[in-house]
Design an enzyme around this catalytic site. Structure first.
Site, PDB file in Angstrom:
ATOM      1  N   LYS A   1      41.989  33.931  40.376  1.00 54.44           N
ATOM      2  CA  LYS A   1      40.914  34.927  40.299  1.00 54.44           C
ATOM      3  C   LYS A   1      39.756  34.386  39.465  1.00 54.44           C
ATOM      4  CE  LYS A   1      44.105  38.715  41.081  1.00 54.44           C
ATOM      5  NZ  LYS A   1      44.959  39.785  40.546  1.00 54.44           N
TER       6      LYS A   1
ATOM      7  N   GLN B   1      46.366  42.414  34.983  1.00 57.66           N
ATOM      8  CA  GLN B   1      47.317  41.821  35.921  1.00 57.66           C
ATOM      9  C   GLN B   1      48.678  42.501  35.780  1.00 57.66           C
ATOM     10  OE1 GLN B   1      46.519  39.382  38.260  1.00 57.66           O
ATOM     11  NE2 GLN B   1      48.563  39.826  39.039  1.00 57.66           N
TER      12      GLN B   1
ATOM     13  N   ASP C   1      40.062  46.866  40.857  1.00 63.62           N
ATOM     14  CA  ASP C   1      41.316  46.794  41.629  1.00 63.62           C
ATOM     15  C   ASP C   1      41.517  48.063  42.460  1.00 63.62           C
ATOM     16  OD1 ASP C   1      42.761  44.466  41.619  1.00 63.62           O
ATOM     17  OD2 ASP C   1      43.790  44.867  39.721  1.00 63.62           O
TER      18      ASP C   1
END
Ligand code: NDP
Length: 289
Positions: free
Chosen positions: A53, A97, A120
């Site tokens: 990422k 994460q 997200d």
């Protein structure tokens, strides 16, 4: 029939080029898109995802900030970091994460992220907005699948779509997006009776199960579009150590009309859509002036 391959690497490269151009324009206007990534603990797969990422951001001209915490980190420290990032006007996206170590309440952590920076798309408010067809950050993996279908002009209106899996991050939002696009959607899960009965009806079949080579060719309607979300590492047999999807590519490809490979299918698109959400968030800030 042998399926055409839906190449996620090629589509990602094209979209990331467009995102880099948009990021450069925003940067020239004084708003460089910025993503903050929080990683807790030493899970090797999570570390790889975060590395990819961050690298994706750098290549697209998006600034990235990385905060790492040990496995035994205090939840209050991470929540404090999220609060500081929420308040920082130079940060446009915040990502924690998953999975988090057991001392964390994952839901509370996700809810602590500002809705405006939830790139997200996991915050309950974004999920609710998405389900009501309101403007929202769309979770990256199902959003990437929709982009792949769009790139191939796959007809969605009136299509029979079957999604295997009902997780919050893939299966449920996938079903919402396909429904919104006019497909007739069936969601299958571990309690589904006669899974193959459903999958054989699917014009579009999305597998998000987490079981290697679970969907075999005899479960697929000839000519169907098969989207393999799964990422599994094989532990034994001749391919031990290799990545494979939830679809048995060897038996599925001769039956399907269009199929995504693993690796090189949905995976790269997930990160691309994360970058897209971050640029979109920065764009909103730039418009507000
Ligand atoms: P989860 O484990 O959260 O969900 C798996 C789903 O599959 C559940 O809904 C489960 O049903 C269902 N399932 C399990 N066994 C069966 C079965 N025998 N028959 C039918 N359904 C079954 O996984 P995720 O959604 O997080 O991820 C799915 C896969 O996608 C994984 O391989 C993951 O690594 C991959 N992934 C890939 C991404 C990418 O970028 N390409 C991003 C995110 C995930 P139930 O709800 O009843 O338990």
């Amino acid at each position: 029939m042998t399926a055409r391959i839906l190449d996620g690497n090629a589509l990602s490269a094209k979209l990331r080029g467009e995102l880099a151009a948009r990021a450069a324009t925003l940067t020239a206007q004084g708003v460089q898109p910025c993503l903050a990534v929080i990683l807790v603990g030493g899970d090797p797969a999570s570390a790889v995802y975060v590395r990819n990422k961050v690298a994706g951001c750098e290549k697209a001209g998006i600034k990235s900030l990385k905060y790492e915490y040990p496995q035994d980190a205090a939840p209050a420290d991470v929540l404090g970091r999220i609060a500081a990032l929420n308040a920082d006007p130079a940060v446009h996206g915040i990502l924690v994460q998953l999975p988090l170590p057991p001392q964390f309440d994952e839901k509370a952590v996700l809810e602590a992220i500002s809705v405006e920076k939830d790139v997200d798309g996991f915050h309950a408010e974004n999920v609710g907005r998405l389900s009501q067809g309101q403007d929202a950050f769309v979770p990256c993996t199902p959003n990437g699948v929709m982009e792949m279908l769009k790139s191939e002009n796959v007809p969605l209106r009136g299509a029979e779509a079957v999604v295997i899996g009902r997780s919050n991050i893939v299966g449920k939002p996938m079903a919402m997006l396909l429904t919104a696009a006019g497909a007739t959607v069936t969601v299958c899960h571990s309690a589904t009776r006669d899974l193959a009965f459903h999958t054989r009806r699917a014009d579009i079949l999305v597998a998000a199960v987490g079981r290697p080579r679970f969907v075999t060719g005899d479960m697929i309607k000839p000519g169907a579009v098969v989207i393999d979300v799964g990422i599994n590492r094989l532990t034994d047999g001749p391919d031990a150590g290799k990545l494979c999807g939830d679809v048995d590519f060897a038996s599925a490809a001769p039956v399907a009309g269009l199929i995504t490979p693993v690796p090189g299918g949905v995976g790269p698109m997930t990160i691309t859509m994360l970058l897209a959400n971050t640029v979109q968030s920065a764009g909103r800030v730039a418009r507000k002036g």
